[in-house]
Design a protein around this motif. Structure first.
Motif, PDB file in Angstrom:
ATOM      1  N   ILE A 162       0.852  -1.186   0.000  1.00 45.05           N
ATOM      2  CA  ILE A 162       0.000   0.000   0.000  1.00 45.05           C
ATOM      3  C   ILE A 162       0.886   1.234   0.000  1.00 45.05           C
ATOM      4  O   ILE A 162       1.768   1.379   0.851  1.00 45.05           O
ATOM      5  N   ILE A 163       0.693   2.103  -0.971  1.00 47.04           N
ATOM      6  CA  ILE A 163       1.339   3.411  -0.961  1.00 47.04           C
ATOM      7  C   ILE A 163       0.238   4.467  -1.028  1.00 47.04           C
ATOM      8  O   ILE A 163      -0.910   4.171  -1.371  1.00 47.04           O
ATOM      9  N   HIS A 164       0.584   5.699  -0.699  1.00 45.83           N
ATOM     10  CA  HIS A 164      -0.392   6.787  -0.697  1.00 45.83           C
ATOM     11  C   HIS A 164      -0.045   7.777  -1.802  1.00 45.83           C
ATOM     12  O   HIS A 164       1.120   8.113  -2.011  1.00 45.83           O
ATOM     13  N   GLU A 165      -1.075   8.246  -2.492  1.00 43.26           N
ATOM     14  CA  GLU A 165      -0.909   9.219  -3.563  1.00 43.26           C
ATOM     15  C   GLU A 165      -1.781  10.441  -3.292  1.00 43.26           C
ATOM     16  O   GLU A 165      -2.853  10.326  -2.699  1.00 43.26           O
ATOM     17  N   VAL A 166      -1.315  11.612  -3.724  1.00 43.77           N
ATOM     18  CA  VAL A 166      -2.044  12.854  -3.522  1.00 43.77           C
ATOM     19  C   VAL A 166      -2.816  13.209  -4.794  1.00 43.77           C
ATOM     20  O   VAL A 166      -2.283  13.117  -5.904  1.00 43.77           O
TER      21      VAL A 166
END
Length: 378
Positions: free
Chosen positions: A177-181
């Motif tokens: 899981i990675i986070h993107e803006v």
């Protein structure tokens, strides 16, 4: 005797191997045992059954162990809906099945490697749907998901969205899981034109965006290369055409060797954030720092009326009511709640967002202040 969960799985899987009539007969006991071991190892690593059958089928296919490959592909076909399985799996299954009886030379391994690699590339949607704006969107279980950060004119909103992706290296690497803006535009009262912003390098996370009221600066937390610790807080200039300038690390005045998260702007110059890398009361503590155009002031712990021995994520003030609201898990480690606090001010000229010393007197019932130990000026 009562079996452990893993023993139950092993027993069920052995039964599946023995009694499945659609699979090729397994005559080699060592091969049978190896298959069980492979299955259980991947299961304990957190893979789903579909992922396990895909990976073991593909690995054995590349090794030209076609008997084992057909075995795992058949398991995959049994539990997955036909429309969800790429045609390439059926092609490899047919090739493996034919190779067991054919005397011809196998096809180029390079072709099959490319085919398998393509199946592990995650196709991301070109834009995020309105569902992404829901407060109930998927997040890490240990995370608090802040709401949208909206420009003062209400035209643009920024938020972060977790996605699953394969690491840069390793065809069979487990998805992470990675986070993107993302940025959304308000048109006729509806959020539209969703766009992912390249605020950090690929395969790294950026989350908890907050935008200045005038829409010229975007603050966010990221674990990109160059951080002082796990997550650091960065700022990027938002240009007139909507593109972003180079992300700038706020430096050791704000960031530590651990986590610095949840930036939140107040009055366009006072930045609140959460950190577990400074001396505090336990878990994530809330701090404040003055951010001028090219200068960062000293970071201040918001004190024991706001911070607790647990994780305190973010804060919002209502000066006209003398109220503040802290998001914290102090009631339960598995539940984030809004905690209301009250404070009083003396003198009509008091501005909680501008006067650091009075801010500390209001928020901390101890006589001493707790400043961070790292200081610098740009």
């Amino acid at each position: 005797m009562k079996r452990s969960p893993i023993n139950k799985i092993a027993f069920a899987f052995v039964a599946l191997l023995v009694f499945s009539t659609s699979n090729a007969q397994i005559n080699n006991q060592n091969e049978n045992t190896q298959r069980i071991d492979d299955y259980l190892e991947l299961l304990q690593l957190g893979y789903s059954e579909i992922e396990i059958f895909q990976d073991l089928g593909n690995v054995n296919f590349l090794r030209e162990n076609y008997e084992a490959a057909t075995f795992w592909y058949e398991k995959l076909f049994k539990i997955a809906h036909a429309e969800t399985i790429p045609k390439s799996y059926k092609e490899r299954y047919d090739f493996a099945l034919n190779s067991l009886t054919s005397t011809n030379e196998p096809s180029s391994k390079k072709y099959w490697m490319k085919s398998i690699k393509n199946d592990y590339v995650i196709k991301k949607p070109s834009e995020v749907s309105n569902v992404a704006l829901s407060q109930n969107r998927l997040v890490d279980t240990s995370d608090f998901a802040p709401g949208l950060s909206v420009t003062q004119n209400g035209n643009f909103a920024f938020f972060s969205q977790p996605v699953q992706t394969k690491p840069e290296y390793g065809i069979f690497s487990k998805k992470e899981i990675i986070h993107e803006v993302y940025r959304a535009e308000s048109i006729n009262g509806k959020w539209t034109n969703f766009k992912k912003l390249a605020v950090c390098p690929k395969y790294y996370s950026a989350k908890h965006p907050t935008v200045s009221a005038d829409g010229t600066r975007l603050f966010f937390a990221s674990n990109m290369p160059g951080t002082y610790g796990k997550y650091d807080i960065y700022v990027s200039e938002i240009k007139k055409d909507g593109s972003l300038g180079i992300a700038k690390n706020l430096g050791p005045k704000v960031n530590t060797k651990k986590n610095d998260l949840y930036p939140e702007l107040s009055d366009d110059s006072l930045l609140f954030f959460a950190s577990d890398g400074r001396k505090g009361y336990g878990g994530l503590d809330l701090f404040a720092v003055q951010i001028d155009k090219n200068k960062v002031s000293k970071s201040i712990n918001l004190g024991n009326q706001i911070n607790s021995p647990y994780d305190d994520f973010s804060i919002a003030f209502s000066p006209e009511k003398g109220m503040g609201y802290v998001m914290s898990n102090r009631g339960s480690k598995n539940k984030v709640s809004q905690i209301a606090i009250t404070y009083s001010t003396s003198g009509s000229d008091f501005n909680i967002e501008k006067d650091d010393n009075k801010l500390m007197k209001v928020l901390n019932d101890k006589t001493e202040t707790d400043y961070s130990s790292t200081m610098f000026d740009n």
